[in-house]
Design a protein around this motif. Structure first.
Motif, PDB file in Angstrom:
ATOM      1  N   TYR A  17      46.578  33.421   2.236  1.00  0.00           N
ATOM      2  CA  TYR A  17      45.478  33.574   3.179  1.00  0.00           C
ATOM      3  C   TYR A  17      45.997  33.725   4.595  1.00  0.00           C
ATOM      4  O   TYR A  17      46.967  33.068   4.982  1.00  0.00           O
ATOM      5  CB  TYR A  17      44.566  32.338   3.138  1.00  0.00           C
ATOM      6  CG  TYR A  17      43.829  32.167   1.846  1.00  0.00           C
ATOM      7  CD1 TYR A  17      42.536  32.651   1.697  1.00  0.00           C
ATOM      8  CD2 TYR A  17      44.413  31.516   0.765  1.00  0.00           C
ATOM      9  CE1 TYR A  17      41.844  32.490   0.511  1.00  0.00           C
ATOM     10  CE2 TYR A  17      43.732  31.353  -0.427  1.00  0.00           C
ATOM     11  CZ  TYR A  17      42.453  31.843  -0.547  1.00  0.00           C
ATOM     12  OH  TYR A  17      41.774  31.684  -1.725  1.00  0.00           O
ATOM     13  N   PHE A  18      45.314  34.569   5.353  1.00  0.00           N
ATOM     14  CA  PHE A  18      45.587  34.749   6.767  1.00  0.00           C
ATOM     15  C   PHE A  18      44.244  34.660   7.487  1.00  0.00           C
ATOM     16  O   PHE A  18      43.243  35.188   6.998  1.00  0.00           O
ATOM     17  CB  PHE A  18      46.212  36.127   7.038  1.00  0.00           C
ATOM     18  CG  PHE A  18      47.526  36.342   6.345  1.00  0.00           C
ATOM     19  CD1 PHE A  18      48.716  36.098   7.006  1.00  0.00           C
ATOM     20  CD2 PHE A  18      47.571  36.809   5.032  1.00  0.00           C
ATOM     21  CE1 PHE A  18      49.935  36.307   6.381  1.00  0.00           C
ATOM     22  CE2 PHE A  18      48.791  37.025   4.401  1.00  0.00           C
ATOM     23  CZ  PHE A  18      49.966  36.767   5.073  1.00  0.00           C
ATOM     24  N   TYR A  19      44.231  34.020   8.653  1.00  0.00           N
ATOM     25  CA  TYR A  19      43.014  33.856   9.439  1.00  0.00           C
ATOM     26  C   TYR A  19      43.243  34.374  10.852  1.00  0.00           C
ATOM     27  O   TYR A  19      44.327  34.231  11.406  1.00  0.00           O
ATOM     28  CB  TYR A  19      42.614  32.375   9.512  1.00  0.00           C
ATOM     29  CG  TYR A  19      42.194  31.802   8.183  1.00  0.00           C
ATOM     30  CD1 TYR A  19      40.865  31.822   7.800  1.00  0.00           C
ATOM     31  CD2 TYR A  19      43.127  31.260   7.319  1.00  0.00           C
ATOM     32  CE1 TYR A  19      40.473  31.299   6.575  1.00  0.00           C
ATOM     33  CE2 TYR A  19      42.744  30.736   6.098  1.00  0.00           C
ATOM     34  CZ  TYR A  19      41.421  30.761   5.728  1.00  0.00           C
ATOM     35  OH  TYR A  19      41.038  30.254   4.521  1.00  0.00           O
ATOM     36  N   GLN A  23      39.509  41.142  13.284  1.00  0.00           N
ATOM     37  CA  GLN A  23      39.637  41.883  12.029  1.00  0.00           C
ATOM     38  C   GLN A  23      40.801  42.862  12.106  1.00  0.00           C
ATOM     39  O   GLN A  23      41.535  43.040  11.133  1.00  0.00           O
ATOM     40  CB  GLN A  23      38.347  42.648  11.732  1.00  0.00           C
ATOM     41  CG  GLN A  23      38.407  43.466  10.456  1.00  0.00           C
ATOM     42  CD  GLN A  23      37.166  44.301  10.218  1.00  0.00           C
ATOM     43  OE1 GLN A  23      36.365  44.528  11.116  1.00  0.00           O
ATOM     44  NE2 GLN A  23      37.002  44.767   9.005  1.00  0.00           N
ATOM     45  N   GLU A  24      41.009  43.458  13.259  1.00  0.00           N
ATOM     46  CA  GLU A  24      42.066  44.447  13.421  1.00  0.00           C
ATOM     47  C   GLU A  24      43.451  43.846  13.190  1.00  0.00           C
ATOM     48  O   GLU A  24      44.315  44.485  12.588  1.00  0.00           O
ATOM     49  CB  GLU A  24      41.994  45.092  14.808  1.00  0.00           C
ATOM     50  CG  GLU A  24      40.776  45.965  15.024  1.00  0.00           C
ATOM     51  CD  GLU A  24      39.502  45.164  15.319  1.00  0.00           C
ATOM     52  OE1 GLU A  24      39.591  43.988  15.773  1.00  0.00           O
ATOM     53  OE2 GLU A  24      38.412  45.687  15.070  1.00  0.00           O
ATOM     54  N   GLU A  41      42.259  40.965  -1.902  1.00  0.00           N
ATOM     55  CA  GLU A  41      41.165  40.267  -2.577  1.00  0.00           C
ATOM     56  C   GLU A  41      39.926  40.230  -1.701  1.00  0.00           C
ATOM     57  O   GLU A  41      38.822  40.422  -2.190  1.00  0.00           O
ATOM     58  CB  GLU A  41      41.585  38.845  -2.961  1.00  0.00           C
ATOM     59  CG  GLU A  41      42.710  38.786  -3.960  1.00  0.00           C
ATOM     60  CD  GLU A  41      42.326  39.285  -5.343  1.00  0.00           C
ATOM     61  OE1 GLU A  41      41.141  39.181  -5.726  1.00  0.00           O
ATOM     62  OE2 GLU A  41      43.223  39.789  -6.046  1.00  0.00           O
ATOM     63  N   GLU A  42      40.134  39.944  -0.399  1.00  0.00           N
ATOM     64  CA  GLU A  42      38.999  39.951   0.508  1.00  0.00           C
ATOM     65  C   GLU A  42      39.457  40.017   1.954  1.00  0.00           C
ATOM     66  O   GLU A  42      40.538  39.557   2.309  1.00  0.00           O
ATOM     67  CB  GLU A  42      38.092  38.731   0.299  1.00  0.00           C
ATOM     68  CG  GLU A  42      38.728  37.396   0.593  1.00  0.00           C
ATOM     69  CD  GLU A  42      37.790  36.232   0.330  1.00  0.00           C
ATOM     70  OE1 GLU A  42      36.625  36.450  -0.061  1.00  0.00           O
ATOM     71  OE2 GLU A  42      38.209  35.092   0.524  1.00  0.00           O
ATOM     72  N   LEU A  43      38.625  40.629   2.745  1.00  0.00           N
ATOM     73  CA  LEU A  43      38.753  40.639   4.198  1.00  0.00           C
ATOM     74  C   LEU A  43      37.335  40.460   4.708  1.00  0.00           C
ATOM     75  O   LEU A  43      36.540  41.397   4.698  1.00  0.00           O
ATOM     76  CB  LEU A  43      39.374  41.946   4.695  1.00  0.00           C
ATOM     77  CG  LEU A  43      39.497  42.098   6.216  1.00  0.00           C
ATOM     78  CD1 LEU A  43      40.318  40.970   6.832  1.00  0.00           C
ATOM     79  CD2 LEU A  43      40.096  43.436   6.575  1.00  0.00           C
ATOM     80  N   VAL A  44      37.003  39.236   5.070  1.00  0.00           N
ATOM     81  CA  VAL A  44      35.616  38.897   5.384  1.00  0.00           C
ATOM     82  C   VAL A  44      35.528  38.082   6.666  1.00  0.00           C
ATOM     83  O   VAL A  44      36.463  37.381   7.051  1.00  0.00           O
ATOM     84  CB  VAL A  44      34.948  38.112   4.240  1.00  0.00           C
ATOM     85  CG1 VAL A  44      34.845  38.934   2.977  1.00  0.00           C
ATOM     86  CG2 VAL A  44      35.679  36.818   3.970  1.00  0.00           C
ATOM     87  N   GLU A  47      32.140  32.679   9.108  1.00  0.00           N
ATOM     88  CA  GLU A  47      31.668  31.800  10.177  1.00  0.00           C
ATOM     89  C   GLU A  47      32.372  32.079  11.509  1.00  0.00           C
ATOM     90  O   GLU A  47      32.850  31.173  12.188  1.00  0.00           O
ATOM     91  CB  GLU A  47      31.805  30.338   9.776  1.00  0.00           C
ATOM     92  CG  GLU A  47      31.008  29.980   8.533  1.00  0.00           C
ATOM     93  CD  GLU A  47      31.168  28.538   8.118  1.00  0.00           C
ATOM     94  OE1 GLU A  47      31.541  27.693   8.948  1.00  0.00           O
ATOM     95  OE2 GLU A  47      30.902  28.257   6.938  1.00  0.00           O
ATOM     96  N   GLY A  48      32.469  33.352  11.874  1.00  0.00           N
ATOM     97  CA  GLY A  48      33.047  33.731  13.149  1.00  0.00           C
ATOM     98  C   GLY A  48      34.552  33.891  13.161  1.00  0.00           C
ATOM     99  O   GLY A  48      35.137  34.221  14.189  1.00  0.00           O
ATOM    100  N   GLU A  49      35.192  33.659  12.039  1.00  0.00           N
ATOM    101  CA  GLU A  49      36.635  33.839  11.932  1.00  0.00           C
ATOM    102  C   GLU A  49      36.912  34.740  10.731  1.00  0.00           C
ATOM    103  O   GLU A  49      36.341  34.556   9.665  1.00  0.00           O
ATOM    104  CB  GLU A  49      37.328  32.489  11.740  1.00  0.00           C
ATOM    105  CG  GLU A  49      38.832  32.588  11.706  1.00  0.00           C
ATOM    106  CD  GLU A  49      39.483  31.215  11.673  1.00  0.00           C
ATOM    107  OE1 GLU A  49      40.322  30.967  12.534  1.00  0.00           O
ATOM    108  OE2 GLU A  49      39.140  30.417  10.789  1.00  0.00           O
ATOM    109  N   TRP A  50      37.798  35.702  10.913  1.00  0.00           N
ATOM    110  CA  TRP A  50      38.123  36.625   9.842  1.00  0.00           C
ATOM    111  C   TRP A  50      39.150  36.007   8.903  1.00  0.00           C
ATOM    112  O   TRP A  50      40.057  35.302   9.334  1.00  0.00           O
ATOM    113  CB  TRP A  50      38.654  37.937  10.407  1.00  0.00           C
ATOM    114  CG  TRP A  50      37.539  38.756  10.979  1.00  0.00           C
ATOM    115  CD1 TRP A  50      37.067  38.722  12.259  1.00  0.00           C
ATOM    116  CD2 TRP A  50      36.739  39.685  10.267  1.00  0.00           C
ATOM    117  NE1 TRP A  50      36.020  39.579  12.389  1.00  0.00           N
ATOM    118  CE2 TRP A  50      35.791  40.193  11.177  1.00  0.00           C
ATOM    119  CE3 TRP A  50      36.710  40.143   8.959  1.00  0.00           C
ATOM    120  CZ2 TRP A  50      34.841  41.134  10.826  1.00  0.00           C
ATOM    121  CZ3 TRP A  50      35.777  41.087   8.599  1.00  0.00           C
ATOM    122  CH2 TRP A  50      34.851  41.568   9.522  1.00  0.00           C
TER     123      TRP A  50
END
Length: 78
Positions: A17-19, A23-24, A41-44, A47-50
């Motif tokens: 996981y990366f936060y 988004q860029e 798997e996901e890029l979402v 709650e205000g953090e990607w």
């Protein structure tokens, strides 16, 4: 890892996981990994953090996993 019943000699599905607030920046991380057999798997927006989650089928010893985490920390900093 072996004490927790991880068979480090077998191929396992590993998730990383990366936060980020951006988004860029996570897309840049993903582009750095996509040619190394990682799956997106996901890029979402969570709650205000990607959040970016990637997975890979791989055999990772504890040392190899440690080195992978160091490399990912360096990748995330660029």
């Amino acid at each position: 890892m072996n004490n927790d019943n991880f068979d480090t000699a077998s191929i396992l599905k590993w998730g990383f996981y990366f936060y980020s607030q951006s988004q860029e920046s996570l897309q840049k991380v993903w582009h750095g990994l996509m040619d190394h057999d990682y799956n997106l798997e996901e890029l979402v927006d969570s709650e205000g953090e990607w959040k970016l989650m990637v997975t890979k089928l791989d055999t990772l010893t504890p040392l190899k996993l440690h080195k992978r985490n160091i490399a990912f920390n360096e990748l995330a900093e660029f």
